[in-house]
Design an enzyme around this catalytic site. Sequence first.
Site: not given
Length: 281
Positions: A97, A120, A53
Amino acid sequence: MTAQLIDGNALSRQLRADVARRAAALKARGVTPGLAVVLVGDNPASQVYVRNKVRACEDSGLHSVLEKYDADLSEADLLARVEALNDDPAIHGILVQLPLPRHIDAQKVIEAISPAKDVDGFHVASAGALVTGTPGFWPCTPYGCIRMLESIGYDLRGKHAVVIGRSNIVGKPMALMLLQKNATVTVTHSATPDLAHFTRDADVVVAAVGKRNVLTADMVKPGAVVIDVGMNRDDEGKLCGDVDFEGVKEVAGWITPVPGGVGPMTITMLLVNTLEAAERS
Ligand code: NAP
């Protein structure tokens, strides 16, 4: 019939070039889109994901910050970091994460992220926006699937879409996005009897289960579009999806490969969401 491939790598390159162009335009106005990636602990898969990422951000001209913490970081300290990132004007998107260590309530941490920076798309405000069809960030994986369908010019209006799986990060948001695009949607899961009964009637099947060969050729309507979200390992340890690719490609009209399908699109949509967060700010 041999299905046409929906190439996630090629589409990602195209979309990332657009992100880079728009990021450069923002930079010229003094705003560099910034993503903060927070990793707690040393889960090997998570380490690979966050590295990818961060690298994808750099390649597209986005600013990225990787914050790594030991697995014993307290929930209170993590919440304090999220608060600080919420207040940081150089950061437009925050990604924590998952999975987090057991002593941390992941949902509480996600809810601490400002919805304006929830790239997200996991915050309840983002989920609510998706349910009500109001502006908000769409979760990256199902959003990537929608972009793949758009890339082949597929009109979902009036089509029957079957989603296999109902997780909060893929199956449920996928179903809502397909509904918003005017498909008639069936959501199936582990308690669905006779999955094939539903998939055989589907114009579009999205498989998001995490088990090999959940969808085989005999379960697919000729010409259907098959999107494979699954990430599994075959007997030789090679990456594979939920779909029996070799069999299904002889029946379907379009199919996404694994690897090179939905996987690269997920990171691409993270870049798109981060860019849009910066543009909105
Ligand atoms: P998850 O949270 O484990 O959810 C799996 C879903 O599949 C559940 O809803 C489960 O039903 C359902 N299911 C299990 N067995 C089934 C069966 N035999 N028939 C029908 N449905 C069944 O997984 P997830 O997070 O959604 O991820 C799904 C897969 O996508 C995994 O392989 C994951 O690695 C992959 N993934 C890929 C990407 C990417 O970027 N390519 C991103 C995210 C996830 P119940 O709800 O009844 O248990």
